[in-house]
Write an enzyme that holds these catalytic residues in place. Structure first.
Site, PDB file in Angstrom:
ATOM      1  N   LYS A 111       6.000 -12.104  -7.420  1.00  0.00           N
ATOM      2  CA  LYS A 111       6.877 -10.942  -8.158  1.00  0.00           C
ATOM      3  C   LYS A 111       8.263 -11.727  -8.209  1.00  0.00           C
ATOM      4  CE  LYS A 111       4.531  -6.553  -8.455  1.00  0.00           C
ATOM      5  NZ  LYS A 111       4.825  -5.280  -8.303  1.00  0.00           N
ATOM      6  N   LYS A 194      -5.742 -11.087 -13.469  1.00  0.00           N
ATOM      7  CA  LYS A 194      -5.901  -9.914 -13.545  1.00  0.00           C
ATOM      8  C   LYS A 194      -5.502  -9.123 -14.694  1.00  0.00           C
ATOM      9  CE  LYS A 194      -3.228  -6.637 -10.820  1.00  0.00           C
ATOM     10  NZ  LYS A 194      -2.667  -6.088  -9.596  1.00  0.00           N
ATOM     11  N   LYS A 197      -0.823  -3.909 -16.108  1.00  0.00           N
ATOM     12  CA  LYS A 197      -0.021  -2.999 -17.107  1.00  0.00           C
ATOM     13  C   LYS A 197       1.331  -3.879 -17.196  1.00  0.00           C
ATOM     14  CE  LYS A 197       0.763  -0.669 -12.849  1.00  0.00           C
ATOM     15  NZ  LYS A 197       0.371   0.815 -12.230  1.00  0.00           N
TER      16      LYS A 197
HETATM   17  P1  AMP Z   1      -0.737  -0.561  -8.925  1.00  0.00           P
HETATM   18  O1  AMP Z   1      -0.779  -0.536 -10.329  1.00  0.00           O
HETATM   19  O2  AMP Z   1      -0.129  -2.071  -8.415  1.00  0.00           O
HETATM   20  O3  AMP Z   1      -0.170   0.315  -8.203  1.00  0.00           O
HETATM   21  O4  AMP Z   1      -2.242  -0.873  -8.212  1.00  0.00           O
HETATM   22  C1  AMP Z   1      -2.755   0.283  -8.045  1.00  0.00           C
HETATM   23  C2  AMP Z   1      -4.183   0.222  -7.510  1.00  0.00           C
HETATM   24  O5  AMP Z   1      -5.080  -0.304  -8.571  1.00  0.00           O
HETATM   25  C3  AMP Z   1      -4.292  -0.890  -6.284  1.00  0.00           C
HETATM   26  O6  AMP Z   1      -5.258  -0.639  -5.716  1.00  0.00           O
HETATM   27  C4  AMP Z   1      -4.688  -2.009  -7.290  1.00  0.00           C
HETATM   28  O7  AMP Z   1      -5.380  -2.974  -6.577  1.00  0.00           O
HETATM   29  C5  AMP Z   1      -5.527  -1.552  -8.109  1.00  0.00           C
HETATM   30  N1  AMP Z   1      -5.665  -2.540  -9.435  1.00  0.00           N
HETATM   31  C6  AMP Z   1      -4.724  -2.830 -10.500  1.00  0.00           C
HETATM   32  N2  AMP Z   1      -5.072  -3.626 -11.379  1.00  0.00           N
HETATM   33  C7  AMP Z   1      -6.366  -3.966 -11.178  1.00  0.00           C
HETATM   34  C8  AMP Z   1      -7.395  -4.730 -11.559  1.00  0.00           C
HETATM   35  N3  AMP Z   1      -6.954  -5.367 -12.769  1.00  0.00           N
HETATM   36  N4  AMP Z   1      -8.713  -4.711 -11.119  1.00  0.00           N
HETATM   37  C9  AMP Z   1      -8.801  -4.084  -9.853  1.00  0.00           C
HETATM   38  N5  AMP Z   1      -8.110  -3.176  -9.363  1.00  0.00           N
HETATM   39  C10 AMP Z   1      -6.829  -3.066  -9.794  1.00  0.00           C
END
Ligand code: AMP
Ligand code: TRP
Length: 328
Positions: A111, A194, A197
């Site tokens: 990041k 990955k 968002k």
């Molecule tokens: P975040 O959006 O970074 O707060 O992620 C929230 C949760 O979603 C975390 O446990 C991430 O590891 C999971 N996560 C986010 N993007 C993915 C993805 N593309 N595949 C699997 N898990 C994801």
């Protein structure tokens, strides 16, 4: 009953990756654990977020948790910012973590890559210590997350063990729970990256509140290969394997059975089946979301959740302050 804890940041639109990698695990596991699922809004401000947007996404995330099937009767759902004990413990843990450890966090490295030091907040750097506090404050046994968070849970274990050694047994050592098949859902246009968002290419990412027909189109346009065989082989066929994973997880049909079901189909037919499953899933989810967001349910759930969360956290911080010498 063992305890489960996890959280998601209310930044950006939630994606199918968030659902399959994280929320679905919370829902599937909630009956077997005493569960705590929170909105990690303190983590959201590690990068600048517009106030109105943050407020909206915070409520949306709670409504989505509920629409996805979290049961507020048994699962404690709360806002991190409403429980000051997270930051209280976060500071103590920050003082028990080392710069060398934080320097090794790959998410921070990613990041902050190509950014000037005047554009990277200190919060982004120390955020894993707050995440450690989120977890051990509740003596969580298990933490279901996507693979990108595994390193943070490992850091949490190290900090907790260090604290226990220094000050006496205080914290449980948590285990990360990572779903084997949905730990990483990939970008539809770039299936080695990955699904995220913040991804610049919106065609590669399906968000939970987007138009289901538009999402179906993205599946139809997903990058695959020219082999035309529906076979799960992430290394050589990342695009098709990603679609198989999505289909399998949304229908609860094992990967082997998906391969079998489509063994005589071409990519077009298979993509159509995946597109239908995804669009049906989004249609159902969004109907529930609309119902919840337009009711008083979000506040009701958060009011109830924060009471229980604070009670547990208060006792833990008291114990920590006494052990460290922060009391009279
Ligand atoms: P975040 O959006 O970074 O707060 O992620 C929230 C949760 O979603 C975390 O446990 C991430 O590891 C999971 N996560 C986010 N993007 C993915 C993805 N593309 N595949 C699997 N898990 C994801
Ligand atoms: N860091 C996580 C993410 O970016 C969100 C999070 C914050 C979290 N605190 C947590 C996840 C505690 C699990 C447990 O996805």
């Amino acid at each position: 009953m063992k305890r489960l804890l996890s959280g998601i940041k209310p930044t950006g639109e939630l994606t199918l990756g968030n659902y399959l990698g994280a929320i679905k695990q919370f829902v599937d596991m909630q009956k077997d654990y005493e569960s705590f699922i929170f909105v990690a809004n303190l983590h959201a401000i590690t990068v600048y977020n517009d106030k109105e947007e943050l407020l909206k996404r915070t409520r949306d995330l709670v409504a989505i948790y509920l629409a996805c099937g979290l049961d507020a009767e048994n699962t404690t759902i709360f806002l991190q910012s409403e429980n000051n004990y997270h930051t209280n413990l976060g500071w103590v843990l920050e003082c028990n973590a080392y710069v060398g450890e934080l320097n090794r966090m790959t998410q921070f490295k990613d990041k902050s890559k190509n950014k000037s030091e005047n554009a990277i907040t200190c919060g982004l750097y120390t955020y894993p210590t707050l995440m450690a506090a989120d977890i051990i404050l509740y003596d969580a046994d298990v933490v279901p997350v996507g693979i990108d968070q595994k390193q943070h849970v490992e850091l949490t274990r190290n900090i907790a063990e260090r604290f226990n050694k220094r000050y006496g047994q205080t914290f449980k050592i948590p285990e990360p729970i990572i779903s084997e098949i949905t730990q990483k859902i990939y970008d539809l246009q770039n299936p080695t990256k990955k699904m995220s968002k913040t991804e610049e290419n919106p065609k590669g990412c399906i968000t939970l509140l987007e138009n289901p027909a538009a999402a179906a189109k993205k599946i139809m346009g997903a990058v695959t290969d020219s082999d035309n065989k529906i076979k799960y082989d992430p290394e050589n066929k990342p695009g098709i394997s990603n679609l198989i994973t999505i289909y399998s997880a949304l229908t609860n049909v094992p990967i082997k059975d998906v391969e079998n079901k489509f063994k005589d189909s071409n990519y077009g037919t298979f993509k159509k089946a995946v597109a239908e499953v995804v669009s049906q899933f989004l249609t159902d989810l969004q109907a529930k979301y609309q119902e919840i967001i337009n009711s008083g349910k979000v506040d009701e759930v958060l009011d109830k959740g924060i009471k229980k969360a604070r009670e547990i956290a208060q006792a833990k911080v008291k114990e920590v302050y006494e052990k460290v010498g922060l009391s009279r």
